[in-house]
Design a protein around this motif. Structure first.
Motif, PDB file in Angstrom:
ATOM      1  N   LEU A 269       0.832  -1.206   0.000  1.00  0.00           N
ATOM      2  CA  LEU A 269       0.000   0.000   0.000  1.00  0.00           C
ATOM      3  C   LEU A 269       0.864   1.253   0.000  1.00  0.00           C
ATOM      4  N   THR A 270       1.926   1.226   0.773  1.00  0.00           N
ATOM      5  CA  THR A 270       2.822   2.373   0.849  1.00  0.00           C
ATOM      6  C   THR A 270       3.571   2.595  -0.459  1.00  0.00           C
ATOM      7  N   GLU A 271       4.040   1.502  -1.047  1.00  0.00           N
ATOM      8  CA  GLU A 271       4.883   1.632  -2.229  1.00  0.00           C
ATOM      9  C   GLU A 271       4.105   1.869  -3.512  1.00  0.00           C
ATOM     10  N   ARG A 272       2.987   1.166  -3.685  1.00  0.00           N
ATOM     11  CA  ARG A 272       2.304   1.195  -4.977  1.00  0.00           C
ATOM     12  C   ARG A 272       0.881   1.719  -4.922  1.00  0.00           C
ATOM     13  N   GLY A 273       0.339   1.895  -3.731  1.00  0.00           N
ATOM     14  CA  GLY A 273      -0.965   2.521  -3.630  1.00  0.00           C
ATOM     15  C   GLY A 273      -2.119   1.569  -3.406  1.00  0.00           C
ATOM     16  N   LEU A 274      -3.312   2.145  -3.311  1.00  0.00           N
ATOM     17  CA  LEU A 274      -4.511   1.409  -2.934  1.00  0.00           C
ATOM     18  C   LEU A 274      -4.899   0.362  -3.971  1.00  0.00           C
ATOM     19  N   VAL A 275      -4.830   0.697  -5.240  1.00  0.00           N
ATOM     20  CA  VAL A 275      -5.262  -0.242  -6.281  1.00  0.00           C
ATOM     21  C   VAL A 275      -4.424  -1.505  -6.255  1.00  0.00           C
ATOM     22  N   ALA A 276      -3.105  -1.355  -6.212  1.00  0.00           N
ATOM     23  CA  ALA A 276      -2.221  -2.523  -6.182  1.00  0.00           C
ATOM     24  C   ALA A 276      -2.451  -3.350  -4.927  1.00  0.00           C
ATOM     25  N   ALA A 277      -2.643  -2.678  -3.789  1.00  0.00           N
ATOM     26  CA  ALA A 277      -2.874  -3.402  -2.536  1.00  0.00           C
ATOM     27  C   ALA A 277      -4.177  -4.182  -2.585  1.00  0.00           C
ATOM     28  N   LEU A 278      -5.224  -3.611  -3.180  1.00  0.00           N
ATOM     29  CA  LEU A 278      -6.506  -4.311  -3.286  1.00  0.00           C
ATOM     30  C   LEU A 278      -6.424  -5.474  -4.270  1.00  0.00           C
ATOM     31  N   GLN A 279      -5.681  -5.289  -5.344  1.00  0.00           N
ATOM     32  CA  GLN A 279      -5.508  -6.389  -6.288  1.00  0.00           C
ATOM     33  C   GLN A 279      -4.823  -7.573  -5.619  1.00  0.00           C
ATOM     34  N   SER A 280      -3.797  -7.294  -4.811  1.00  0.00           N
ATOM     35  CA  SER A 280      -3.119  -8.359  -4.080  1.00  0.00           C
ATOM     36  C   SER A 280      -4.062  -9.021  -3.083  1.00  0.00           C
ATOM     37  N   THR A 281      -4.855  -8.215  -2.381  1.00  0.00           N
ATOM     38  CA  THR A 281      -5.805  -8.749  -1.406  1.00  0.00           C
ATOM     39  C   THR A 281      -6.859  -9.608  -2.090  1.00  0.00           C
ATOM     40  N   ALA A 282      -7.350  -9.161  -3.250  1.00  0.00           N
ATOM     41  CA  ALA A 282      -8.378  -9.923  -3.979  1.00  0.00           C
ATOM     42  C   ALA A 282      -7.850 -11.281  -4.410  1.00  0.00           C
ATOM     43  N   ARG A 283      -6.572 -11.327  -4.822  1.00  0.00           N
ATOM     44  CA  ARG A 283      -5.997 -12.605  -5.234  1.00  0.00           C
ATOM     45  C   ARG A 283      -5.889 -13.583  -4.068  1.00  0.00           C
ATOM     46  N   ARG A 284      -5.687 -13.066  -2.879  1.00  0.00           N
ATOM     47  CA  ARG A 284      -5.530 -13.941  -1.713  1.00  0.00           C
ATOM     48  C   ARG A 284      -6.859 -14.338  -1.082  1.00  0.00           C
ATOM     49  N   SER A 285      -7.915 -13.642  -1.418  1.00  0.00           N
ATOM     50  CA  SER A 285      -9.194 -13.854  -0.750  1.00  0.00           C
ATOM     51  C   SER A 285      -9.724 -15.267  -0.989  1.00  0.00           C
ATOM     52  N   THR A 286     -10.324 -15.845   0.037  1.00  0.00           N
ATOM     53  CA  THR A 286     -10.918 -17.171  -0.094  1.00  0.00           C
ATOM     54  C   THR A 286     -12.263 -17.121  -0.795  1.00  0.00           C
ATOM     55  N   VAL A 287     -12.826 -15.915  -0.915  1.00  0.00           N
ATOM     56  CA  VAL A 287     -14.067 -15.712  -1.650  1.00  0.00           C
ATOM     57  C   VAL A 287     -13.736 -14.935  -2.916  1.00  0.00           C
ATOM     58  N   PRO A 288     -14.250 -15.345  -4.077  1.00  0.00           N
ATOM     59  CA  PRO A 288     -13.959 -14.614  -5.308  1.00  0.00           C
ATOM     60  C   PRO A 288     -14.313 -13.130  -5.183  1.00  0.00           C
ATOM     61  N   VAL A 289     -13.383 -12.285  -5.580  1.00  0.00           N
ATOM     62  CA  VAL A 289     -13.572 -10.836  -5.466  1.00  0.00           C
ATOM     63  C   VAL A 289     -13.457 -10.218  -6.856  1.00  0.00           C
ATOM     64  N   THR A 290     -14.428  -9.387  -7.186  1.00  0.00           N
ATOM     65  CA  THR A 290     -14.394  -8.628  -8.434  1.00  0.00           C
ATOM     66  C   THR A 290     -14.107  -7.173  -8.111  1.00  0.00           C
ATOM     67  N   LEU A 291     -13.080  -6.619  -8.735  1.00  0.00           N
ATOM     68  CA  LEU A 291     -12.714  -5.221  -8.524  1.00  0.00           C
ATOM     69  C   LEU A 291     -13.228  -4.381  -9.686  1.00  0.00           C
ATOM     70  N   ASP A 292     -13.946  -3.340  -9.380  1.00  0.00           N
ATOM     71  CA  ASP A 292     -14.436  -2.388 -10.377  1.00  0.00           C
ATOM     72  C   ASP A 292     -13.844  -1.020 -10.020  1.00  0.00           C
ATOM     73  N   ILE A 293     -12.773  -0.664 -10.711  1.00  0.00           N
ATOM     74  CA  ILE A 293     -12.033   0.557 -10.391  1.00  0.00           C
ATOM     75  C   ILE A 293     -12.049   1.479 -11.596  1.00  0.00           C
ATOM     76  N   ALA A 294     -12.402   2.743 -11.380  1.00  0.00           N
ATOM     77  CA  ALA A 294     -12.454   3.698 -12.491  1.00  0.00           C
ATOM     78  C   ALA A 294     -12.119   5.092 -11.998  1.00  0.00           C
ATOM     79  N   GLU A 295     -11.513   5.890 -12.885  1.00  0.00           N
ATOM     80  CA  GLU A 295     -11.208   7.307 -12.627  1.00  0.00           C
ATOM     81  C   GLU A 295     -10.502   7.479 -11.289  1.00  0.00           C
TER      82      GLU A 295
END
Length: 394
Positions: A269-295
């Motif tokens: 989160l510190t190095e690359r920001g919120l989007v990268a941190a959420l993408q990493s979190t979504a990949r690790r999640s035990t429940v499928p996560v869909t990210l909808d990020i815009a603007e």
């Protein structure tokens, strides 16, 4: 007169106020003694005191231009010469003033303590000791020769000379007491702030551990249970894959705890920001996560951290409590940062469920200036939404 004293405007307010009080007291006493002299009460003692007061006023009026260049040092040196002249002249003319004039020799030292360096304070200490002793000796020597048989002469000189010295001493003590009160209030306030900051830091660490590492560990426990079931069912490949995931998650948790201990969390989160941190979190999640990020533009660190940990806890709750099969995370950066976390789980009735975690998320979002809302009903899933204020223009 205001223009003539403009050089004092650069001084500390307390010192400027004392200088003006001293000048006003000297001027008032000089005018009073001059009026008495013109009314016919002419005597050598009155003339000496008048001369001493006039010269003291001149010295005080010389200091404002010097204060523009030399600051408080010029003001206190001028006050020193004025006080010593007044002390010596007053004692010579009226030995009865010796107790006061000896005290006046110490005034510059008392005034100078907050404003001067060690060398100047040492010099003023010598002046105070030698000056007060000299004035006392001069008073005793003059006492047998200068006391007037006519009582009213002594009375007039003392009455005219006493007010400026008393005024300076009184206002000096009053100023010192006022500063002491202010410093005491500031100390109490600073201690309260320290306690508040310490409590806030402790709560922040608790939230970070709860929302970050603890949630990761809970997710790992779910993965461990899944791996156990795979082993019981004899699916070695599935169990091995889950164990590899556990090993990776464990390394990330250790790294996150290490970074958290350093006050830098989480590293991605510190190095690359919120989007990268959420993408990493979504990949690790035990429940499928869909990210909808815009603007999306990277927000401030406080807002980014609050959003990340709230989304992380929402994902963990969905995996642990709701029985959800899918989670949708919507993130928008314009016109201001907002996010929504929706799951298709069982939902809950807020009136019947402890919401300690939600209160922690609300506190985190509120600390970043945002507003958090939650909608959930049994059988209809849960939706968490947060809005953060627009960033201030640079």
């Amino acid at each position: 007169m205001r223009n003539a004293l403009a050089g004092w405007d650069a001084l500390d307010p307390a010192l400027r106020w004392l200088m003006r009080i001293n000048l006003i007291a000297l001027t008032t006493a000089t005018l009073a003694l001059a009026a008495v002299y013109l009314l016919g009460f002419k005597h050598t003692a009155v003339e000496i005191d008048l001369g001493v007061m006039v010269v003291s006023i001149v010295i005080m009026l010389v200091t404002p231009p010097l204060c523009r260049r030399y600051g408080a040092t010029a003001a206190i040196i001028g006050l020193t010469f004025s006080a010593l002249l007044f002390a010596v002249g007053g004692t010579w003319a009226t030995p009865n003033l010796t107790p006061l004039t000896a005290l006046l020799a110490m005034v510059p030292l008392l005034v100078g303590f907050p404003y001067l360096g060690r060398r100047w304070i040492t010099a003023l200490s010598i002046v105070a000791v030698a000056g007060s002793a000299s004035v006392a000796a001069l008073g005793e020597w003059r006492r047998t020769e200068a006391l007037n048989d006519v009582w009213w002469i002594n009375a007039i000189v003392i009455a005219a000379s006493l007010p400026p010295g008393v005024a300076v001493v009184v206002f000096l003590v009053r100023g010192a007491y006022t500063r002491l009160q202010e410093q005491s209030s500031q100390l109490v306030e600073s201690r309260m702030r320290i306690v508040e900051v310490a409590d806030a830091a402790r709560r922040s660490i608790e939230r970070d551990l709860h929302d970050g590492a603890q949630q990761r560990l809970l997710a790992m426990s779910v993965t461990i249970e899944r791996a156990r079931k795979e082993l019981v069912a004899g699916r070695q490949d599935g169990a091995a894959e889950l164990l590899d995931q556990l090993a990776s998650d464990n390394r990330e948790v250790v790294t996150e705890l290490r970074e958290l201990a350093r006050g830098i969390y989480p590293p991605l989160l510190t190095e690359r920001g919120l989007v990268a941190a959420l993408q990493s979190t979504a990949r690790r999640s035990t429940v499928p996560v869909t990210l909808d990020i815009a603007e999306f533009d990277r927000p401030s660190r406080q807002v980014e951290t609050a959003a990340y940990f709230c989304i992380l806890e929402a994902l963990t709750n969905a995996a642990k409590h709701s029985g959800a099969t899918e989670v949708l995370v919507t993130l928008r950066g314009h016109p201001h940062l907002s996010f929504t976390v929706s799951d298709d789980g069982s939902g809950f009735d807020r009136r019947q469920v402890a919401i300690g975690g939600l209160l922690g998320m609300e506190a985190r979002v509120a600390a970043a200036g945002g507003l958090l809302t939650l909608q959930s009903e049994p059988g209809r899933g849960t939706t968490l939404h947060a809005e953060f204020p627009p960033a201030s223009p640079a």
